[in-house]
Design a protein around this motif. Structure first.
Motif, PDB file in Angstrom:
ATOM      1  N   SER A 228       0.825  -1.213   0.000  1.00 28.85           N
ATOM      2  CA  SER A 228       0.000   0.000   0.000  1.00 28.85           C
ATOM      3  C   SER A 228       0.856   1.259   0.000  1.00 28.85           C
ATOM      4  O   SER A 228       0.519   2.255  -0.656  1.00 28.85           O
ATOM      5  N   LEU A 229       1.961   1.228   0.740  1.00 25.91           N
ATOM      6  CA  LEU A 229       2.860   2.385   0.758  1.00 25.91           C
ATOM      7  C   LEU A 229       3.468   2.629  -0.617  1.00 25.91           C
ATOM      8  O   LEU A 229       3.644   3.781  -1.033  1.00 25.91           O
ATOM      9  N   GLU A 230       3.766   1.554  -1.336  1.00 26.37           N
ATOM     10  CA  GLU A 230       4.331   1.714  -2.681  1.00 26.37           C
ATOM     11  C   GLU A 230       3.323   2.390  -3.617  1.00 26.37           C
ATOM     12  O   GLU A 230       3.668   3.291  -4.379  1.00 26.37           O
ATOM     13  N   GLU A 231       2.065   1.943  -3.548  1.00 22.84           N
ATOM     14  CA  GLU A 231       1.050   2.571  -4.399  1.00 22.84           C
ATOM     15  C   GLU A 231       0.825   4.018  -3.999  1.00 22.84           C
ATOM     16  O   GLU A 231       0.732   4.909  -4.847  1.00 22.84           O
ATOM     17  N   LEU A 232       0.736   4.256  -2.697  1.00 21.25           N
ATOM     18  CA  LEU A 232       0.521   5.619  -2.216  1.00 21.25           C
ATOM     19  C   LEU A 232       1.685   6.517  -2.613  1.00 21.25           C
ATOM     20  O   LEU A 232       1.496   7.651  -3.053  1.00 21.25           O
ATOM     21  N   GLY A 233       2.906   5.994  -2.474  1.00 19.41           N
ATOM     22  CA  GLY A 233       4.087   6.783  -2.807  1.00 19.41           C
ATOM     23  C   GLY A 233       4.136   7.178  -4.264  1.00 19.41           C
ATOM     24  O   GLY A 233       4.554   8.295  -4.614  1.00 19.41           O
ATOM     25  N   SER A 234       3.700   6.289  -5.151  1.00 17.17           N
ATOM     26  CA  SER A 234       3.728   6.606  -6.579  1.00 17.17           C
ATOM     27  C   SER A 234       2.787   7.751  -6.918  1.00 17.17           C
ATOM     28  O   SER A 234       3.003   8.488  -7.877  1.00 17.17           O
ATOM     29  N   ILE A 235       1.748   7.935  -6.102  1.00 17.08           N
ATOM     30  CA  ILE A 235       0.800   9.029  -6.324  1.00 17.08           C
ATOM     31  C   ILE A 235       1.262  10.291  -5.620  1.00 17.08           C
ATOM     32  O   ILE A 235       1.199  11.399  -6.161  1.00 17.08           O
ATOM     33  N   LEU A 236       1.761  10.124  -4.401  1.00 15.81           N
ATOM     34  CA  LEU A 236       2.169  11.301  -3.617  1.00 15.81           C
ATOM     35  C   LEU A 236       3.402  11.977  -4.178  1.00 15.81           C
ATOM     36  O   LEU A 236       3.595  13.180  -3.990  1.00 15.81           O
ATOM     37  N   ASN A 237       4.256  11.231  -4.878  1.00 15.05           N
ATOM     38  CA  ASN A 237       5.478  11.827  -5.421  1.00 15.05           C
ATOM     39  C   ASN A 237       5.187  13.008  -6.330  1.00 15.05           C
ATOM     40  O   ASN A 237       5.933  13.986  -6.365  1.00 15.05           O
ATOM     41  N   VAL A 238       4.089  12.927  -7.057  1.00 11.49           N
ATOM     42  CA  VAL A 238       3.753  14.028  -7.963  1.00 11.49           C
ATOM     43  C   VAL A 238       3.131  15.197  -7.198  1.00 11.49           C
ATOM     44  O   VAL A 238       2.883  16.242  -7.769  1.00 11.49           O
ATOM     45  N   ARG A 239       2.877  14.989  -5.918  1.00 12.45           N
ATOM     46  CA  ARG A 239       2.309  16.053  -5.091  1.00 12.45           C
ATOM     47  C   ARG A 239       3.312  16.535  -4.048  1.00 12.45           C
ATOM     48  O   ARG A 239       2.950  17.099  -3.029  1.00 12.45           O
ATOM     49  N   SER A 240       4.571  16.258  -4.299  1.00  8.16           N
ATOM     50  CA  SER A 240       5.681  16.741  -3.456  1.00  8.16           C
ATOM     51  C   SER A 240       5.633  16.207  -2.033  1.00  8.16           C
ATOM     52  O   SER A 240       6.100  16.857  -1.096  1.00  8.16           O
ATOM     53  N   VAL A 241       5.061  15.037  -1.839  1.00  6.04           N
ATOM     54  CA  VAL A 241       5.107  14.349  -0.547  1.00  6.04           C
ATOM     55  C   VAL A 241       5.729  12.991  -0.792  1.00  6.04           C
ATOM     56  O   VAL A 241       5.366  12.283  -1.722  1.00  6.04           O
ATOM     57  N   ARG A 242       6.679  12.616   0.038  1.00  8.54           N
ATOM     58  CA  ARG A 242       7.326  11.310  -0.163  1.00  8.54           C
ATOM     59  C   ARG A 242       7.148  10.442   1.079  1.00  8.54           C
ATOM     60  O   ARG A 242       6.823  10.923   2.160  1.00  8.54           O
ATOM     61  N   ILE A 243       7.344   9.126   0.886  1.00  8.16           N
ATOM     62  CA  ILE A 243       7.241   8.171   1.974  1.00  8.16           C
ATOM     63  C   ILE A 243       8.613   8.001   2.612  1.00  8.16           C
ATOM     64  O   ILE A 243       9.568   7.612   1.937  1.00  8.16           O
ATOM     65  N   GLY A 244       8.701   8.289   3.899  1.00  5.22           N
ATOM     66  CA  GLY A 244       9.979   8.175   4.598  1.00  5.22           C
ATOM     67  C   GLY A 244       9.953   7.089   5.649  1.00  5.22           C
ATOM     68  O   GLY A 244      10.162   7.356   6.837  1.00  5.22           O
ATOM     69  N   PHE A 270      -3.647   4.988   4.202  1.00  5.23           N
ATOM     70  CA  PHE A 270      -4.213   6.207   3.638  1.00  5.23           C
ATOM     71  C   PHE A 270      -4.483   7.240   4.730  1.00  5.23           C
ATOM     72  O   PHE A 270      -4.251   8.442   4.539  1.00  5.23           O
ATOM     73  N   GLU A 271      -4.986   6.782   5.879  1.00  2.00           N
ATOM     74  CA  GLU A 271      -5.252   7.729   6.955  1.00  2.00           C
ATOM     75  C   GLU A 271      -3.966   8.381   7.448  1.00  2.00           C
ATOM     76  O   GLU A 271      -3.963   9.540   7.857  1.00  2.00           O
ATOM     77  N   ALA A 272      -2.859   7.643   7.391  1.00  3.95           N
ATOM     78  CA  ALA A 272      -1.586   8.197   7.874  1.00  3.95           C
ATOM     79  C   ALA A 272      -1.166   9.418   7.072  1.00  3.95           C
ATOM     80  O   ALA A 272      -0.634  10.386   7.626  1.00  3.95           O
ATOM     81  N   VAL A 273      -1.406   9.370   5.769  1.00  6.35           N
ATOM     82  CA  VAL A 273      -0.970  10.512   4.954  1.00  6.35           C
ATOM     83  C   VAL A 273      -1.803  11.747   5.260  1.00  6.35           C
ATOM     84  O   VAL A 273      -1.348  12.882   5.075  1.00  6.35           O
ATOM     85  N   LEU A 274      -3.009  11.552   5.774  1.00  8.09           N
ATOM     86  CA  LEU A 274      -3.844  12.706   6.135  1.00  8.09           C
ATOM     87  C   LEU A 274      -3.266  13.469   7.322  1.00  8.09           C
ATOM     88  O   LEU A 274      -3.586  14.638   7.525  1.00  8.09           O
ATOM     89  N   ALA A 275      -2.417  12.775   8.092  1.00 14.80           N
ATOM     90  CA  ALA A 275      -1.817  13.414   9.264  1.00 14.80           C
ATOM     91  C   ALA A 275      -0.566  14.222   8.919  1.00 14.80           C
ATOM     92  O   ALA A 275      -0.021  14.934   9.764  1.00 14.80           O
ATOM     93  N   VAL A 276      -0.095  14.099   7.673  1.00 18.41           N
ATOM     94  CA  VAL A 276       1.107  14.837   7.266  1.00 18.41           C
ATOM     95  C   VAL A 276       0.766  16.312   7.089  1.00 18.41           C
ATOM     96  O   VAL A 276      -0.146  16.667   6.332  1.00 18.41           O
ATOM     97  N   GLN A 277       1.476  17.168   7.797  1.00 21.85           N
ATOM     98  CA  GLN A 277       1.261  18.602   7.692  1.00 21.85           C
ATOM     99  C   GLN A 277       1.905  19.140   6.412  1.00 21.85           C
ATOM    100  O   GLN A 277       2.865  18.566   5.892  1.00 21.85           O
ATOM    101  N   ASN A 278       1.385  20.247   5.922  1.00 27.08           N
ATOM    102  CA  ASN A 278       1.889  20.807   4.659  1.00 27.08           C
ATOM    103  C   ASN A 278       3.378  21.086   4.691  1.00 27.08           C
ATOM    104  O   ASN A 278       4.083  20.898   3.710  1.00 27.08           O
ATOM    105  N   GLN A 279       3.873  21.518   5.847  1.00 26.04           N
ATOM    106  CA  GLN A 279       5.280  21.886   5.922  1.00 26.04           C
ATOM    107  C   GLN A 279       6.201  20.678   6.068  1.00 26.04           C
ATOM    108  O   GLN A 279       7.420  20.801   5.903  1.00 26.04           O
ATOM    109  N   GLU A 280       5.632  19.493   6.369  1.00 28.53           N
ATOM    110  CA  GLU A 280       6.471  18.314   6.610  1.00 28.53           C
ATOM    111  C   GLU A 280       6.945  17.669   5.312  1.00 28.53           C
ATOM    112  O   GLU A 280       8.117  17.312   5.174  1.00 28.53           O
ATOM    113  N   ARG A 281       6.060  17.429   4.384  1.00 31.11           N
ATOM    114  CA  ARG A 281       6.376  16.872   3.066  1.00 31.11           C
ATOM    115  C   ARG A 281       6.848  15.421   3.092  1.00 31.11           C
ATOM    116  O   ARG A 281       7.188  14.872   2.057  1.00 31.11           O
ATOM    117  N   VAL A 282       6.929  14.816   4.261  1.00 33.72           N
ATOM    118  CA  VAL A 282       7.387  13.426   4.369  1.00 33.72           C
ATOM    119  C   VAL A 282       6.450  12.674   5.298  1.00 33.72           C
ATOM    120  O   VAL A 282       6.175  13.133   6.416  1.00 33.72           O
TER     121      VAL A 282
END
Length: 301
Positions: A228-244, A270-282
Motif C-alpha cells: 500500500s505504501l508503494e502505491e501511495l508513494g507513486s501518487i504522492l510523489n507528484v504532489r511533493s510528498v514522499r514516503i519516509g 491512507f489515513e496516515a498521509v492525512l496526518a502529514v502537515q503541509n510543511q512536513e512533506r514526508v
C-alpha cells in the motif's frame, strides 16, 4: 471480441432473473486480485490445484465414486481478502483455460419477506440462472459472497422469526447444489463466509475444499503495508510528498498491529498521509502510528 457462444469479453452482463452479474475472464486488470492479496504460503496453489482438476476432471467421475460438488468455501474474519481471492482465482482459471465466465451472485436478491419467495429465488439461482450460463460452453466460476444468504444453518434458523421459510430456502440450496453437481461439471462455486458456523451442516458436507483465510501474521502485515505504501508513494510523489519509512521501521510497526485485517491495514496507510502537515512533506512511521492509534480507538467505540 467474442468467445464461444457469442460472449463479448468486454461486457458485464446481468442474468434475466436479476441474481447474477457476469463477465468473461481473463482480464489483465484483475491480476491485482491475485498478486496483491497476501495469504499464507500454499493457499493460492491449493486453490488453483483443486479448481483446475475439478473443472477439468469432474465430468469423468461418478457421483458415487467421487462425489465432487464443485464447491469451495473461503471463511474467516471480515477484511482478510476472501472475495478478492475468489476474483483472482477466477482470473487465473481464465488464463489456464483460455476463457471462463465469472459470475457474482447478488446476495441481497435472495432473501425475501414474502412467504416462499426466498426458496423460489434460491431454486431459480441454482437450477435456472447458473445452468443457463453453464450452457455457453465455457467453464463457469460463480462467487457467492456470504453464502449464509442462501444456505443458513437450519438448526440456528429454528430460533428465528420465520424458520420455515429459511429452512425451505436451505432445502432448495441443497437440491440445487446436487443438480449442479450432476448436470453441470463445468461449474465451480466459490462461497465466502465470515461466520463458518452459520452455514448448514449438509451444505458443508457438499463442500469439496474448505480454506480458512485468517488475519495476517507479522510478515504478511509488513508485506501488505509495503504494498500500500508503494502505491501511495507513486501518487504522492507528484504532489511533493514522499514516503519516509525504512524497512526496519516498517517491520517493527507491523509487529505492533496484531489483530488488524488486510483491509484495515490498507486504510490505515491512507489515513496516515492525512496526518502529514503541509510543511512536513514526508510521511513517516510516526504518522502510521498515529493512524493506528485512531483506528484502535474507533474499534473500541
Amino acid at each position: 471480441m467474442t468467445g464461444p457462444g457469442g460472449v463479448a469479453k468486454e461486457d458485464l452482463r446481468q442474468d434475466r432473473y436479476g441474481f447474477l452479474r457476469w463477465r468473461v475472464l481473463p482480464n489483465q486488470g484483475w491480476e491485482q486480485w491475485w498478486d496483491r492479496i497476501v495469504v499464507p504460503e500454499g493457499v493460492k496453489q491449493r486453490l488453483l490445484n483443486y479448481s483446475r482438476q475439478a473443472l477439468g476432471l469432474r465430468s469423468e467421475f461418478t457421483q458415487v465414486g467421487m462425489p465432487l460438488h464443485g464447491l469451495i468455501l473461503l471463511h474467516g474474519p471480515p477484511g482478510t481478502g476472501k472475495t478478492s481471492l475468489a476474483k483472482g482465482l477466477g482470473n487465473r482459471l481464465g488464463q489456464h483455460f483460455g476463457e471462463i465466465i465469472f459470475a457474482e451472485v447478488d446476495a441481497h436478491a435472495m432473501p425475501s419477506q414474502m412467504l416462499g419467495e426466498s426458496q423460489r429465488n434460491v431454486a431459480n439461482l441454482l437450477e435456472k440462472s447458473i445452468p443457463e450460463l453453464a450452457s455457453k460452453d465455457l467453464p463457469v466460476v460463480v462467487l457467492i459472497d456470504e453464502v449464509t444468504s442462501v444456505a443458513v444453518n437450519r438448526q440456528m434458523a429454528m430460533g428465528g422469526t420465520d424458520p420455515v421459510d429459511v429452512i425451505r430456502a436451505t432445502d432448495a440450496a441443497l437440491h440445487g447444489l446436487d443438480r449442479l453437481a450432476s448436470d453441470h461439471p463445468n461449474v465451480l462455486l466459490v462461497a465466502t463466509s465470515n461466520l463458518g458456523g452459520a452455514i448448514d451442516e449438509a451444505v458443508m458436507s457438499r463442500t469439496d475444499l474448505v480454506v480458512e483465510v485468517g488475519l495476517p501474521e507479522t510478515e504478511a502485515r509488513r508485506e501488505i503495508l509495503a504494498d500500500s505504501l508503494e502505491e501511495l508513494g507513486s501518487i504522492l510523489n507528484v504532489r511533493s510528498v514522499r514516503i519516509g519509512v525504512n524497512g526496519s521501521e516498517l517491520s517493527d510497526f507491523a509487529a505492533e498491529l496484531e489483530g488488524f485485517s488486510g483491509r484495515r491495514l490498507r486504510k490505515l496507510v491512507f489515513e496516515a498521509v492525512l496526518a502529514v502537515q503541509n510543511q512536513e512533506r514526508v510521511m513517516t512511521v510516526r504518522h502510521l502510528r498515529l493512524a493506528a492509534a485512531r483506528a484502535t480507538s474507533a474499534v473500541k467505540v
